[in-house]
Design an enzyme around this catalytic site. Sequence first.
Site, PDB file in Angstrom:
ATOM      1  N   GLU A 173       0.808  -1.220   0.000  1.00 52.23           N
ATOM      2  CA  GLU A 173       0.000   0.000   0.000  1.00 52.23           C
ATOM      3  C   GLU A 173       0.845   1.275   0.000  1.00 52.23           C
ATOM      4  O   GLU A 173       0.779   2.073   0.940  1.00 52.23           O
ATOM      5  CB  GLU A 173      -0.963  -0.004   1.190  1.00 52.23           C
ATOM      6  N   GLU A 375      -5.170  -8.759   0.435  1.00 55.09           N
ATOM      7  CA  GLU A 375      -5.777  -8.499   1.746  1.00 55.09           C
ATOM      8  C   GLU A 375      -7.266  -8.283   1.524  1.00 55.09           C
ATOM      9  O   GLU A 375      -7.663  -7.638   0.558  1.00 55.09           O
ATOM     10  CB  GLU A 375      -5.248  -7.217   2.418  1.00 55.09           C
TER      11      GLU A 375
END
Length: 474
Positions: A173, A375
Amino acid sequence: MSTQSQTDLAVTLPDDFFFGAALSGPQTEGMWQAHGKLENMWDLWSNQDIRAFYNRVGSYAGNDMGARYAEDFALFHELGLSSCRTSIQWSRLMDADGQLNPEGAAFYHELFAAAREAGVEVFVNLYHFDMPAYLFRRGGWENREVVEAYASYARAAFTEFGQEIEHWFTFNEPIVEPEQRYVHGAWYPFHRDFAQARRVQYGISLAHALAVDAFRTLQAAGTVRADAKIGLINCFTPPYTREDPTPADLEAVRMTDGLHNRWWLDLVTKGTLPTDVVKTLSERGVELPVRAGDEAILARGTVDWLGFNYYQPTRVQAPASDTDELGNPVFAEPYVWPEAVMNKSRGWEIYPKGIYDFAMTMTRDYPELEWFVSENGIGIEEHHAARTADGAIDDVAYRVPFVRDHLRWVAQAIAEGARCRGYHYWGVIDCWSWNNAYKNRYGFVEVDLQDNYSRRYKASAEWLRQVTSTHVIA
Ligand code: BGP
């Protein structure tokens, strides 16, 4: 839970589809000062102001996985999870002179060996928001020496573990630090400086490309195994706007999509940054710190596959004002969809179809790209949760529909041609969630903080085991 009709969706996943667990070093390992580990950004913030962390639980203990990894890998195996992604902590693997720390390296060798023994493949990510504090003090991602230091850390990791690890990722991220630390001021150092956030984003992009380049060089030399792959993981989120958008709403969508999604997708598939986004930034006075030679560096950032983290969609509309009270440019503001279903514990919208929408966007715009869901999960405050007769937390009513609905949309995307190879659930075992600490629990396995971090299956674990063993999303 979803407002979408689930009835017509595919319910079977391919035989070679893999299931695994997503986690990170700083959120699980603990042992914050063992093996000569350096202070990282989270230790720095915890040391400075422990009150900023829910129930004053700072970065120090993770979920005690550093001491319990053999037990945890056995649990993953029992749940039918064949892989897990964690991260090496830069602050544990390298010393303050930028040299390999042998004690830190030994810890990771042992951890990887234990995973292999349990039949779990470890995917290794190199960075999960956890810069060593001394490098942050030197300017962090805005300083080219720090970018180079990351490349040299990546080189050390590839050299040390190149024969053991098959799946590598440069960053988790990479959009989150620019946003959380430098746009919203939510995380240390609490800046609200849009232009600085973009300089940080640019520095991370260079660091990513330098690491991929090092990986390729070491693979060609035989240091990294020939079958190894490298990728990047981001929290891609489809941006939606109101049903009858104005041109200004669509412009908000373009820039949100550009900064959060296309920036990384272009980097990893083409080795470039999206020209329209860079142009708009420049028109609004935000210049990236481009130097001669950078284009060639970014060009080396193309990857073998991608990780797609998905929790929630982004809904935006034209901003009421195009600058904030500090003079920062504003390209979009949140649009509150009246039909949104919320996870109230986390304040995130639950919208399973978003995973499908973004999967189909990738399939259309980046058809060659392979990826996996790296995720996905739901974090709920469970402190007073109901327990079953045998004492397990009864989380079936919210965790099962959440995962089931997302998996069905994944299966549907695959049926329509998406190149998705697997699914990692975030936080299979409850773990430390940054400044939310243990407020919201993601696990299929409970971690009891009152009983020395002991593990216990929640009621939903049996459902997960069924899905992983049958590949049918019941
Ligand atoms: C992702 C991060 C993870 C994890 C997860 C859940 O953005 O990669 O590190 O924390 O979100 O979010 P949170 O822990 O803030 O609830």
